[in-house]
Design a protein around this motif. Structure first.
Motif, PDB file in Angstrom:
ATOM      1  N   THR A  62      50.953  36.531 -14.562  1.00  0.00           N
ATOM      2  CA  THR A  62      50.953  36.041 -15.568  1.00  0.00           C
ATOM      3  C   THR A  62      51.170  34.206 -15.767  1.00  0.00           C
ATOM      4  O   THR A  62      50.398  33.659 -16.192  1.00  0.00           O
ATOM      5  N   GLY A  66      47.760  33.135 -15.467  1.00  0.00           N
ATOM      6  CA  GLY A  66      47.822  32.714 -16.835  1.00  0.00           C
ATOM      7  C   GLY A  66      47.208  31.468 -17.256  1.00  0.00           C
ATOM      8  O   GLY A  66      46.091  30.701 -17.339  1.00  0.00           O
ATOM      9  N   GLN A 122      44.912  36.543 -22.175  1.00  0.00           N
ATOM     10  CA  GLN A 122      44.780  35.301 -22.896  1.00  0.00           C
ATOM     11  C   GLN A 122      44.671  34.894 -24.165  1.00  0.00           C
ATOM     12  O   GLN A 122      43.854  33.537 -24.039  1.00  0.00           O
ATOM     13  N   ALA A 356      46.938  28.166 -23.092  1.00  0.00           N
ATOM     14  CA  ALA A 356      47.015  29.377 -21.444  1.00  0.00           C
ATOM     15  C   ALA A 356      48.878  29.177 -21.583  1.00  0.00           C
ATOM     16  O   ALA A 356      49.316  30.362 -20.684  1.00  0.00           O
ATOM     17  N   SER A 360      51.362  32.251 -21.661  1.00  0.00           N
ATOM     18  CA  SER A 360      51.779  33.117 -20.455  1.00  0.00           C
ATOM     19  C   SER A 360      53.577  32.900 -20.562  1.00  0.00           C
ATOM     20  O   SER A 360      54.021  33.140 -19.968  1.00  0.00           O
TER      21      SER A 360
END
Length: 423
Positions: A62, A66, A122, A356, A360
């Motif tokens: 991630t 992400g 996300q 994002a 993340s």
């Protein structure tokens, strides 16, 4: 007088009523995947250390991908980016459900765990970015500031609820059915609700019709100090989520009630949800830096009581419940404040990327703390694990102090080409 979607007076008129339930349910798998993978691997392979490593690898995926999914959404629109990520993520979760019980080596599990983290859709940051864009483009100018504050409050409350109740759902499915059920359930929810979120009419990209969004700020603007500090702060919140859930699980397991850990953890959502929603009505004199420090202080004070509650003997469970409610009062408002600061400093055309990165950071913190605190609980005992949320809360408070320092510095004149204007 009715208002069309082209001339809305409220956010619901602009988005349609269906948007909010879809967006809420669509973010649940994101909160379930770390705990779900950890639980599945421990059950299937009988190795706690491997389960912690799997959770950490999910967070690593991630962390790396992400922000790239956010950047893809900024460049090509949310619809294709979220839809593709959701489909691949659903397949990866199903693959994990099979590989965990297969004769394949642990390396295969780690590879699938990385793909799960890398393709996490996300939804939460995409929703924030989507709603901020709608507010600043479509709503009347005089309503934007109030609606934006209320929206950030709602979004943070929704995040808090899913990160509190996501593990609870994992525990409920895992104990009432099988350890593989939470992962399969997350795969199905991702395929259905993330796809619905991606295909919702608000997912259309309006950038081509808005000149002020045509020029995208350079990626270097993402490294500006206010954004970095906000990301460190929300990383601390992720560390707190992972540390508190893992420590609480160890505490409950020590008393033969591990299955109730998710239910007890949900007590934090009570005060958190109430105060997070009330942020929209805070006085403007109660500034964002002051809010961060105030509620991070509540977080530190509350977590400092955890080790004491753990030693309360026969009344430990009751004491722990009270402490968790107190801690929750600091969680929601802190998240609202951090995301509000990030939205305020988002560079032009980079809002999905910023959100994002923030989302993340929570997952990375949660996965890292889950792995580390699990080892501490196993090797050093429950009391040592109960101190870990205090460390995470101090990270949040320290970032809040840094944000206050930055807020007090004289600011250079910012042009619309560099920074997204605050509504």
């Amino acid at each position: 007088m009715s208002h069309s979607p082209q001339n809305p007076q409220t956010l619901i008129q602009a988005t349609g009523f269906s948007y909010f339930p879809i967006a809420f349910i669509a973010r649940l798998p994101f909160a379930m995947m770390v705990v779900g993978v950890l639980t599945l691997v421990v059950s299937a392979r009988g190795d706690v250390a491997l389960g912690g490593l799997e959770a950490a690898v999910v967070g690593l995926g991630t962390a790396i991908f992400g922000p790239l999914i956010g950047a893809a959404a900024d460049r090509w629109g949310q619809r294709p980016a979220v839809l593709l990520a959701g489909i691949v993520n659903s397949l990866a979760l199903l693959a994990m459900a099979w590989v965990a019980y297969s004769p394949l080596p642990d390396a295969a599990l780690l590879a699938v765990a990385f793909v799960i983290g890398a393709t996490a859709p996300q939804v939460s940051p995409m929703s924030r970015s989507r709603l901020v864009g709608i507010i600043t483009r479509l709503l009347p100018v005089e309503r934007r500031s109030h609606v934006l504050n209320g929206t950030m409050s709602y979004e943070s409350t929704a995040d808090e609820l899913v990160f509190v109740f996501g593990p609870f759902i994992v525990g409920l499915l895992g104990t009432s059915m099988t350890p593989v059920a939470p992962v399969v359930g997350a795969a199905v929810m991702t395929l259905v609700f993330v796809s619905a979120f991606a295909l919702h009419r608000t997912g259309r990209t309006p950038r081509a019709t808005h000149r002020h969004e045509a020029a995208q700020a350079p990626a270097s603007e993402l490294l500006r100090a206010p954004l970095v500090v906000a990301c460190v702060g929300v990383l601390g919140m992720g560390l707190f989520f992972g540390a508190s859930l893992t420590a609480l699980t160890a505490f409950m397991a020590d008393r033969g009630a591990a299955a109730q850990a998710g239910l007890s953890y949900g007590l934090m959502g009570v005060g958190s949800a109430i105060l997070a929603l009330s942020v929209a009505w805070f006085s403007p004199a109660f500034t964002l830096p002051a809010r961060w420090l105030t509620f991070a202080g509540v977080l530190v004070g509350g977590t400092a009581l955890l080790p004491l509650a753990g030693r309360a003997g026969g009344g430990a469970l009751a004491a722990m419940s009270v402490v968790l409610v107190v801690i929750g009062c600091g969680v929601g408002p802190t998240l609202v404040t951090q995301y509000s600061i990030a939205a305020m400093h988002s560079p032009v055309g980079r809002s999905a990327t910023v959100m994002a990165i923030m989302g993340s950071s929570i997952v990375v913190g949660q996965a890292t703390a889950s792995a580390v605190v699990g080892i501490i609980a196993q090797d050093a005992g429950v009391q040592a694990a109960l101190w870990c949320p205090v460390v995470a809360a101090l990270v949040v408070l320290g970032a809040g102090g840094a944000n206050l320092v930055l807020h007090r510095r004289p600011r250079p004149v910012e042009t619309p080409a560099r920074v997204h204007p605050a509504p």
